[in-house]
Motif scaffolding. Sequence first.
Motif, PDB file in Angstrom:
ATOM      1  N   ARG A 135      15.135 -53.013  -8.573  1.00 36.98           N
ATOM      2  CA  ARG A 135      14.259 -52.320  -7.622  1.00 36.98           C
ATOM      3  C   ARG A 135      14.832 -50.952  -7.244  1.00 36.98           C
ATOM      4  N   ALA A 136      16.143 -50.900  -7.058  1.00 40.03           N
ATOM      5  CA  ALA A 136      16.780 -49.618  -6.758  1.00 40.03           C
ATOM      6  C   ALA A 136      16.663 -48.673  -7.949  1.00 40.03           C
ATOM      7  N   MET A 137      16.812 -49.227  -9.150  1.00 37.89           N
ATOM      8  CA  MET A 137      16.678 -48.422 -10.360  1.00 37.89           C
ATOM      9  C   MET A 137      15.255 -47.867 -10.476  1.00 37.89           C
ATOM     10  N   HIS A 138      14.280 -48.703 -10.160  1.00 35.66           N
ATOM     11  CA  HIS A 138      12.874 -48.286 -10.205  1.00 35.66           C
ATOM     12  C   HIS A 138      12.621 -47.149  -9.222  1.00 35.66           C
ATOM     13  N   ALA A 139      13.183 -47.276  -8.034  1.00 33.18           N
ATOM     14  CA  ALA A 139      12.994 -46.235  -7.022  1.00 33.18           C
ATOM     15  C   ALA A 139      13.545 -44.900  -7.511  1.00 33.18           C
ATOM     16  N   ASP A 140      14.709 -44.932  -8.162  1.00 30.39           N
ATOM     17  CA  ASP A 140      15.284 -43.705  -8.715  1.00 30.39           C
ATOM     18  C   ASP A 140      14.426 -43.146  -9.844  1.00 30.39           C
ATOM     19  N   ALA A 141      13.948 -44.027 -10.711  1.00 33.81           N
ATOM     20  CA  ALA A 141      13.157 -43.580 -11.848  1.00 33.81           C
ATOM     21  C   ALA A 141      11.851 -42.921 -11.393  1.00 33.81           C
ATOM     22  N   VAL A 142      11.274 -43.441 -10.332  1.00 36.47           N
ATOM     23  CA  VAL A 142      10.010 -42.900  -9.834  1.00 36.47           C
ATOM     24  C   VAL A 142      10.216 -41.604  -9.058  1.00 36.47           C
ATOM     25  N   SER A 143      11.310 -41.529  -8.310  1.00 36.75           N
ATOM     26  CA  SER A 143      11.507 -40.413  -7.385  1.00 36.75           C
ATOM     27  C   SER A 143      12.386 -39.291  -7.925  1.00 36.75           C
ATOM     28  N   GLY A 144      13.048 -39.540  -9.066  1.00 30.96           N
ATOM     29  CA  GLY A 144      14.002 -38.560  -9.564  1.00 30.96           C
ATOM     30  C   GLY A 144      15.354 -38.668  -8.894  1.00 30.96           C
ATOM     31  N   GLY A 145      15.617 -39.798  -8.240  1.00 33.56           N
ATOM     32  CA  GLY A 145      16.883 -40.004  -7.551  1.00 33.56           C
ATOM     33  C   GLY A 145      18.046 -40.156  -8.511  1.00 33.56           C
ATOM     34  N   THR A 146      19.263 -40.094  -7.956  1.00 36.40           N
ATOM     35  CA  THR A 146      20.472 -40.147  -8.792  1.00 36.40           C
ATOM     36  C   THR A 146      21.392 -41.318  -8.455  1.00 36.40           C
ATOM     37  N   GLY A 147      20.973 -42.183  -7.541  1.00 39.38           N
ATOM     38  CA  GLY A 147      21.824 -43.307  -7.165  1.00 39.38           C
ATOM     39  C   GLY A 147      22.192 -44.184  -8.341  1.00 39.38           C
ATOM     40  N   SER A 148      21.259 -44.365  -9.276  1.00 34.06           N
ATOM     41  CA  SER A 148      21.536 -45.213 -10.439  1.00 34.06           C
ATOM     42  C   SER A 148      22.630 -44.616 -11.312  1.00 34.06           C
ATOM     43  N   LEU A 149      22.682 -43.289 -11.403  1.00 39.43           N
ATOM     44  CA  LEU A 149      23.723 -42.643 -12.204  1.00 39.43           C
ATOM     45  C   LEU A 149      25.100 -42.957 -11.637  1.00 39.43           C
ATOM     46  N   ASP A 150      25.233 -42.877 -10.317  1.00 37.69           N
ATOM     47  CA  ASP A 150      26.508 -43.207  -9.672  1.00 37.69           C
ATOM     48  C   ASP A 150      26.853 -44.681  -9.886  1.00 37.69           C
ATOM     49  N   PHE A 151      25.852 -45.540  -9.750  1.00 36.57           N
ATOM     50  CA  PHE A 151      26.067 -46.977  -9.922  1.00 36.57           C
ATOM     51  C   PHE A 151      26.544 -47.282 -11.337  1.00 36.57           C
ATOM     52  N   TRP A 152      25.845 -46.730 -12.341  1.00 33.18           N
ATOM     53  CA  TRP A 152      26.238 -47.003 -13.728  1.00 33.18           C
ATOM     54  C   TRP A 152      27.642 -46.496 -14.016  1.00 33.18           C
ATOM     55  N   ALA A 153      27.988 -45.325 -13.513  1.00 33.25           N
ATOM     56  CA  ALA A 153      29.322 -44.780 -13.760  1.00 33.25           C
ATOM     57  C   ALA A 153      30.402 -45.752 -13.269  1.00 33.25           C
ATOM     58  N   GLU A 154      30.211 -46.290 -12.065  1.00 37.96           N
ATOM     59  CA  GLU A 154      31.181 -47.242 -11.514  1.00 37.96           C
ATOM     60  C   GLU A 154      31.119 -48.587 -12.238  1.00 37.96           C
ATOM     61  N   GLU A 155      29.916 -49.033 -12.553  1.00 38.15           N
ATOM     62  CA  GLU A 155      29.762 -50.322 -13.233  1.00 38.15           C
ATOM     63  C   GLU A 155      30.439 -50.288 -14.599  1.00 38.15           C
ATOM     64  N   TYR A 156      30.259 -49.207 -15.329  1.00 32.73           N
ATOM     65  CA  TYR A 156      30.859 -49.122 -16.662  1.00 32.73           C
ATOM     66  C   TYR A 156      32.379 -49.002 -16.571  1.00 32.73           C
ATOM     67  N   ARG A 157      32.867 -48.348 -15.508  1.00 31.00           N
ATOM     68  CA  ARG A 157      34.326 -48.336 -15.295  1.00 31.00           C
ATOM     69  C   ARG A 157      34.844 -49.748 -15.034  1.00 31.00           C
ATOM     70  N   LEU A 158      34.068 -50.524 -14.287  1.00 29.87           N
ATOM     71  CA  LEU A 158      34.444 -51.920 -14.045  1.00 29.87           C
ATOM     72  C   LEU A 158      34.502 -52.702 -15.352  1.00 29.87           C
ATOM     73  N   ASN A 159      33.525 -52.500 -16.235  1.00 27.56           N
ATOM     74  CA  ASN A 159      33.531 -53.181 -17.531  1.00 27.56           C
ATOM     75  C   ASN A 159      34.803 -52.863 -18.299  1.00 27.56           C
ATOM     76  N   ALA A 160      35.188 -51.582 -18.295  1.00 28.51           N
ATOM     77  CA  ALA A 160      36.420 -51.178 -18.985  1.00 28.51           C
ATOM     78  C   ALA A 160      37.647 -51.762 -18.293  1.00 28.51           C
ATOM     79  N   ASP A 161      37.650 -51.776 -16.958  1.00 31.81           N
ATOM     80  CA  ASP A 161      38.757 -52.377 -16.207  1.00 31.81           C
ATOM     81  C   ASP A 161      38.979 -53.817 -16.644  1.00 31.81           C
ATOM     82  N   LEU A 162      37.895 -54.576 -16.754  1.00 32.12           N
ATOM     83  CA  LEU A 162      38.007 -55.986 -17.117  1.00 32.12           C
ATOM     84  C   LEU A 162      38.542 -56.158 -18.529  1.00 32.12           C
ATOM     85  N   ALA A 163      38.045 -55.341 -19.434  1.00 34.12           N
ATOM     86  CA  ALA A 163      38.475 -55.458 -20.834  1.00 34.12           C
ATOM     87  C   ALA A 163      39.955 -55.129 -20.997  1.00 34.12           C
TER      88      ALA A 163
END
Length: 348
Positions: free
Chosen positions: A69-97
């Motif tokens: 839902r948050a991703m949808h809100a960004d996609a509709v509005s041109g927001g950037t919150g998802s970009l920040d979220f993905w950057a941190e999420e992908y760092r977490l994936n690398a941290d775990l590996a």
Amino acid sequence: MSEQSVLTGITGGLGRLTLNRPGAINALTAEMVGILRRTLADWSETDRVRAVLISGAGSRGLCAGGDLRAMHADAVSGGTGSLDFWAEEYRLNADLAEYPKPVVAFMDGLVMGGGIGVSAHASLRVVTERSRLAMPEVGIGFHPDVGGSWLLARAPGEIGTHLALTGGAIGAADAILAGLADVFVPSHRLGELAEALCSGVPERGAPGAGAAEVVGAFAVSPPPGDLADARGWIDECYTGGDVTAILDRLASSPSAAAQAAAKEIATKSPTSLVVALRSVRAAAGMAGLREALDQEYRLSAALLRLPDLAEGIRAQIIDKDRRPRWQPPTLAEVSPTVIDACFTPPPH
């Protein structure tokens, strides 16, 4: 005071991370990703923690993915919150590996998208008879991210391509075959396994069983899956880098399962299918997970601004009519220029 979204604690040398949004099948938020990263960083520096266990609260699953839902809100509005979220999420994936201590993940119940990201990069991945793993992103106008391109590219034969393009869910045996999990433990024994990990992982240099030995003592053979017997048509039909050619081979295959896969793929976002296939093919030649995550971040940022992501989430999550109107609606109309732009690194 609201309940914590991730429960953290240390018992007997085992650091426990419990995703704690059971009402949302523990779907990941930015807060949760931050807690996970900070806690893992702290635990990597202390001798109090000798191994880490990741699990999910409730009985429905480890994690259903990210906050669509948050991703949808960004996609509709041109927001950037998802970009920040993905950057941190992908760092977490690398941290775990790359984590310096054993990480055990209980992939019980539903494990989708971002749920794969917080578990399939762990060093010891446990599935149960309730496990349902999926990377269903092409069905919402997205692509297999959280290191999904890297993981799927390394599945035997063309199993990863099949999973990327259909977005289909698989059970325990197929998850192990695909390289997304390691061992099968019946769900009723997970509590006992967690207790054994608390008491059974020794201090460095001390005698006793390590995390792998403890988990291995609980492992049994999983009920049979479907993918092993399907390898013939999967490996034959999913070769190459052209989605249309793959669809044609599936549709004309004598296998009913192949024909069903063709029908399933035909319901997905054409743009996402082309992106997903190219992403998995590119990841196969990459040197490491971080390179794949860098590519995935570029793709996520690009797809956020294309129409299919907002439309796919609308159809699946917002309106739930399950009738997305993809733009463009056919594979033949997907622009190579648009796809190339998705993969082009930004100028430095």
